[in-house]
Write a protein that holds these residues in place. Structure first.
Motif: not given
Length: 325
Positions: A91-102
């Motif tokens: 879950a934390m990896r997914l959320l961290s990836g979201v900040t890479d997108l935006q």
């Protein structure tokens, strides 16, 4: 004169309500009628999550992501579902990836900064606080109006309460100093407008590192036998946890040994589900404990036994009432 107020009802109810089941079925039917609809994917993930059908909610969320792998909202919903399924690291990896997108999305940056701080990962928390400060610095350069202002004139050096912009920059300065990054701290300080530097210096020195964990609605969990996350499922079916989910989420001890606190500074009216989630899927033994609920002056302690990936502990209902004064 009519005066409105809120009151809480705390119960050990753990069954899915008939209405939640009905909404999940309706959302699934609507999605089948239009499988390309982004709105219907969102509604189905929410309804299934609220009804506790997390495996199906994950399937729908992954189908949503497959339609658009850069959809930040879809990835965020997927992170919430897999977190409830006991895969906290994923879950934390997914959320961290979201900040890479935006990277310029300050809501996402703040969510990650707070989440890593609650889990004791100060270095990664600081990275997101620095990103927030850099966003503010850009705002300063673009918005200074010549009135000795900060972020478009919002700052006044005589002000007794710092603005959110000043708080963000001060938090970044403090965490850089605390994580042994004096060069970055000096660079950030140098980038500040001359009229704001001394004021923000004072805020950063006076700021406390710990988040203030109190609010209208507070959960305190204690357990033995493994690692557990607390979750609060909103009336809309979204998850609130130490990873965030709303701006008014507070928490501590996300990686504490046998305890955690989670809450909302203000609890809007609605029905909230209290849940515990396994942190490490490789741990399979039962975990027993209690969750103490404190909501608008009401207190109740509920026991739980976590045998699978997640278990519902109880329900909190916040209702609005009025009286004549």
């Amino acid at each position: 004169r009519r005066v409105w107020f809120r009151e809480a009802r705390l119960s050990a109810e753990r069954e899915v309500s008939p209405r939640d089941r009905e909404r999940a079925l309706e959302a699934e039917a609507a999605l089948r009628d239009n499988g390309d609809s982004r709105d219907r994917h969102r509604a189905a993930v929410r309804a299934l999550s609220r009804a506790g059908d997390l495996r199906r909610a994950e399937e729908v969320a992954r189908a949503w992501v497959a339609r658009d792998r850069l959809d930040v909202e879809a990835l965020t919903y997927l992170a919430d579902v897999v977190g409830r399924l006991g895969r906290s690291d994923e879950a934390m990896r997914l959320l961290s990836g979201v900040t890479d997108l935006q990277p310029e999305n300050d809501v996402l940056q703040r969510r990650l900064a707070n989440a890593f701080a609650r889990s004791g990962d100060d270095l990664r928390s600081c990275a997101h606080r620095l990103a927030l400060a850099e966003l503010e610095a850009r705002s300063v350069r673009a918005g200074l109006d010549g009135r000795d202002g900060f972020a478009g004139g919002r700052h006044r050096r005589q002000s007794l309460s710092p603005s959110e912009s000043e708080t963000r920059v001060a938090a970044a300065l403090r965490c850089l100093r605390e994580t042994a990054s004096p060069e970055l701290a000096a660079a950030l300080r140098t980038a500040l407008p001359d009229g704001s530097r001394a004021f923000i210096d004072r805020i950063s020195q006076a700021s406390t590192r710990e988040e203030v964990v109190r609010g209208d609605l507070m959960l305190e969990g204690r357990w033995e036998g493994g690692d557990v996350d607390l979750s609060l499922i909103t009336p809309e079916g979204t998850r609130l946890s130490w990873m965030g989910g709303r701006r008014n989420v507070v928490g501590s001890d996300a990686r504490g040994a046998g305890r955690e606190r989670l809450g909302l500074t203000r609890a809007p009216a609605g029905s909230y589900l209290v849940e515990v989630n396994r942190v490490d899927p490789s741990q399979t033994g039962p975990i027993e404990g209690t969750v103490r609920l404190q909501v608008l002056g009401q207190t109740r302690t509920l026991p739980f036994t976590l045998a699978g990936s997640h278990a519902r502990v109880g329900r909190i209902s916040v209702v609005r009432r009025w009286r004549i004064q």
